[in-house]
Design an enzyme around this catalytic site. Sequence first.
Site, PDB file in Angstrom:
ATOM      1  N   GLU A  24       3.494  43.330  46.977  1.00 16.29           N
ATOM      2  CA  GLU A  24       2.936  44.524  46.479  1.00 16.29           C
ATOM      3  C   GLU A  24       2.445  44.354  45.044  1.00 16.29           C
ATOM      4  O   GLU A  24       2.611  43.384  44.612  1.00 16.29           O
ATOM      5  CB  GLU A  24       3.999  45.798  46.449  1.00 16.29           C
ATOM      6  CG  GLU A  24       5.125  45.278  45.205  1.00 16.29           C
ATOM      7  CD  GLU A  24       5.939  46.386  44.881  1.00 16.29           C
ATOM      8  OE1 GLU A  24       5.468  47.337  44.309  1.00 16.29           O
ATOM      9  OE2 GLU A  24       7.165  46.502  44.890  1.00 16.29           O
ATOM     10  N   VAL A 105       5.810  49.960  47.750  1.00 14.12           N
ATOM     11  CA  VAL A 105       6.274  49.250  48.819  1.00 14.12           C
ATOM     12  C   VAL A 105       5.714  50.320  50.068  1.00 14.12           C
ATOM     13  O   VAL A 105       5.155  49.703  50.989  1.00 14.12           O
ATOM     14  CB  VAL A 105       7.833  49.814  48.929  1.00 14.12           C
ATOM     15  CG1 VAL A 105       8.362  49.242  50.243  1.00 14.12           C
ATOM     16  CG2 VAL A 105       8.382  48.704  47.828  1.00 14.12           C
ATOM     17  N   ASP A 137      13.409  64.431  44.148  1.00 17.65           N
ATOM     18  CA  ASP A 137      12.482  63.128  44.214  1.00 17.65           C
ATOM     19  C   ASP A 137      13.272  62.056  45.166  1.00 17.65           C
ATOM     20  O   ASP A 137      14.165  61.517  44.653  1.00 17.65           O
ATOM     21  CB  ASP A 137      12.788  62.902  42.724  1.00 17.65           C
ATOM     22  CG  ASP A 137      11.832  61.616  42.529  1.00 17.65           C
ATOM     23  OD1 ASP A 137      11.133  61.150  43.145  1.00 17.65           O
ATOM     24  OD2 ASP A 137      11.658  61.294  41.139  1.00 17.65           O
ATOM     25  N   SER A 139      11.890  58.849  47.142  1.00 21.09           N
ATOM     26  CA  SER A 139      10.703  57.830  47.273  1.00 21.09           C
ATOM     27  C   SER A 139      10.120  57.940  48.678  1.00 21.09           C
ATOM     28  O   SER A 139      11.001  57.814  49.834  1.00 21.09           O
ATOM     29  CB  SER A 139      11.230  56.644  46.966  1.00 21.09           C
ATOM     30  OG  SER A 139       9.859  55.638  46.931  1.00 21.09           O
ATOM     31  N   ASP A 141       9.130  55.673  49.823  1.00 18.16           N
ATOM     32  CA  ASP A 141       9.195  54.207  50.357  1.00 18.16           C
ATOM     33  C   ASP A 141      10.018  54.262  51.775  1.00 18.16           C
ATOM     34  O   ASP A 141      10.414  53.542  52.672  1.00 18.16           O
ATOM     35  CB  ASP A 141       9.862  53.302  49.499  1.00 18.16           C
ATOM     36  CG  ASP A 141       8.968  52.807  48.407  1.00 18.16           C
ATOM     37  OD1 ASP A 141       7.887  53.201  48.507  1.00 18.16           O
ATOM     38  OD2 ASP A 141       9.356  52.275  47.455  1.00 18.16           O
ATOM     39  N   LYS A 158      17.823  49.904  42.754  1.00 22.29           N
ATOM     40  CA  LYS A 158      18.384  49.948  41.349  1.00 22.29           C
ATOM     41  C   LYS A 158      19.260  50.991  41.149  1.00 22.29           C
ATOM     42  O   LYS A 158      19.280  51.887  41.835  1.00 22.29           O
ATOM     43  CB  LYS A 158      16.887  50.334  40.472  1.00 22.29           C
ATOM     44  CG  LYS A 158      16.169  49.010  40.298  1.00 22.29           C
ATOM     45  CD  LYS A 158      15.567  49.165  38.817  1.00 22.29           C
ATOM     46  CE  LYS A 158      14.902  47.849  38.706  1.00 22.29           C
ATOM     47  NZ  LYS A 158      13.487  47.789  38.909  1.00 22.29           N
TER      48      LYS A 158
HETATM   49  N1  PSU Z   1      11.756  49.687  42.018  1.00 20.25           N
HETATM   50  C1  PSU Z   1      11.594  48.577  41.213  1.00 20.25           C
HETATM   51  N2  PSU Z   1      10.672  48.103  40.572  1.00 20.25           N
HETATM   52  C2  PSU Z   1       9.628  48.551  41.029  1.00 20.25           C
HETATM   53  C3  PSU Z   1       9.568  49.920  41.951  1.00 20.25           C
HETATM   54  C4  PSU Z   1      10.581  50.237  42.185  1.00 20.25           C
HETATM   55  O1  PSU Z   1      12.816  47.901  41.023  1.00 20.25           O
HETATM   56  O2  PSU Z   1       8.378  47.904  40.611  1.00 20.25           O
HETATM   57  C5  PSU Z   1       8.106  50.212  42.355  1.00 20.25           C
HETATM   58  C6  PSU Z   1       7.762  49.884  43.758  1.00 20.25           C
HETATM   59  O3  PSU Z   1       6.487  49.672  43.877  1.00 20.25           O
HETATM   60  C7  PSU Z   1       8.319  50.982  44.554  1.00 20.25           C
HETATM   61  C8  PSU Z   1       7.709  52.135  43.677  1.00 20.25           C
HETATM   62  O4  PSU Z   1       7.519  51.156  45.939  1.00 20.25           O
HETATM   63  O5  PSU Z   1       8.226  51.670  42.216  1.00 20.25           O
HETATM   64  C9  PSU Z   1       8.614  53.413  44.010  1.00 20.25           C
HETATM   65  O6  PSU Z   1       7.928  54.583  43.113  1.00 20.25           O
HETATM   66  P1  PSU Z   1       8.772  55.936  43.486  1.00 20.25           P
HETATM   67  O7  PSU Z   1       9.973  56.240  43.192  1.00 20.25           O
HETATM   68  O8  PSU Z   1       7.738  56.802  42.537  1.00 20.25           O
HETATM   69  O9  PSU Z   1       8.405  56.214  44.964  1.00 20.25           O
HETATM   70 MN    MN Z   2       9.391  59.792  43.197  1.00 17.22          MN
END
Ligand code: PSU
Ligand code: MN
Length: 304
Positions: A24, A105, A137, A139, A141, A158
């Site tokens: 990514e 992701v 919220d 993701s 993903d 995380k």
């Molecule tokens: N978690 C990490 N490092 C990252 C990300 C997530 O530990 O860089 C990035 C990845 O690209 C993941 C995105 O797909 O953040 C998720 O963001 P959101 O929670 O806004 O969907």
């Molecule tokens: Mn989000």
Amino acid sequence: MIDIRYSPEVAEARAAGAAIVALESTIITHGMPWPDNVETARAVEAAIREEGAIPATIAVLDGALHVGLTDAELDKLGRAEGVAKLSRADLAACLATGGTGATTVAATMIAAHAAGIRVFATGGIGGVHRGAEESFDISADLLELATTPVTVVAAGAKAILDLPKTLEVLETHGVPVIAFGQNAFPAFWSRDSGLRAPLRMDVPDQIARAADMRAALGLSGGQLIANPIPEDAEITGDVIGPIVDAALAEAAARHVQGKDVTPFLLDHIFHATQGRSLVANIALVLNNARLGARIAQAMVRTPL
Ligand code: PSU
Ligand code: MN
């Protein structure tokens, strides 16, 4: 049909039927500061080559979907400021409007699948944020893992997230969560989240076979391989936990929302650990890249 721009290296690998691992780009633009981001991206690509596979870093540059970036493209993306963060919702719009953006992701899975790539290595996936019962919220993903048939290698998720809820959502959507070589679900900087992973596998061949079986059963979606950070790079929960809590409190005080939450927290934790979180982050991404390369080769050895 979407016009995919393959780098010369990836085009050659495709023609030869070689093992390819997708990578990514949000981790480059939003996950790490310059120049560590570009250096890490290069080291990750090198680790995949060392293991005998070909890396394909994915991004949208001036409205074109790139699968595999040249050195110059990678460097430009890593230095750029204000690059869009593209998830499932944004990818098509960015392509249609000629924009430039880094793929999360979810978006990387979509692009990898479009390019016929079955394995993708990264650091951590997005998940259910703490307080999601208020903020909603979650993701994209997670839903992408339920939809798109790509095996994603990550170091778990995380501790900035609500890990039990993240595992519940994955289970609801039928996503196999497979810890590699241990029973515990890893928590990115830490090897053990205190939660048991639903599944465990110890060899890349089994992971490749499981992907084949899903396809044979007509099941949509991918699998999440949760690969623990190497022991010597680990930051244990008792050390990182309070720092994560402080970062979350700061994000709440500043009313950080939506897409900005994850990058804000990562940056805050980087400063609060004097960069130690970044050293761990680099070690685990390299570790995931190597495992991804081994899985990709297992898939190529006995293709579907
Ligand atoms: N978690 C990490 N490092 C990252 C990300 C997530 O530990 O860089 C990035 C990845 O690209 C993941 C995105 O797909 O953040 C998720 O963001 P959101 O929670 O806004 O969907
Ligand atoms: Mn989000």
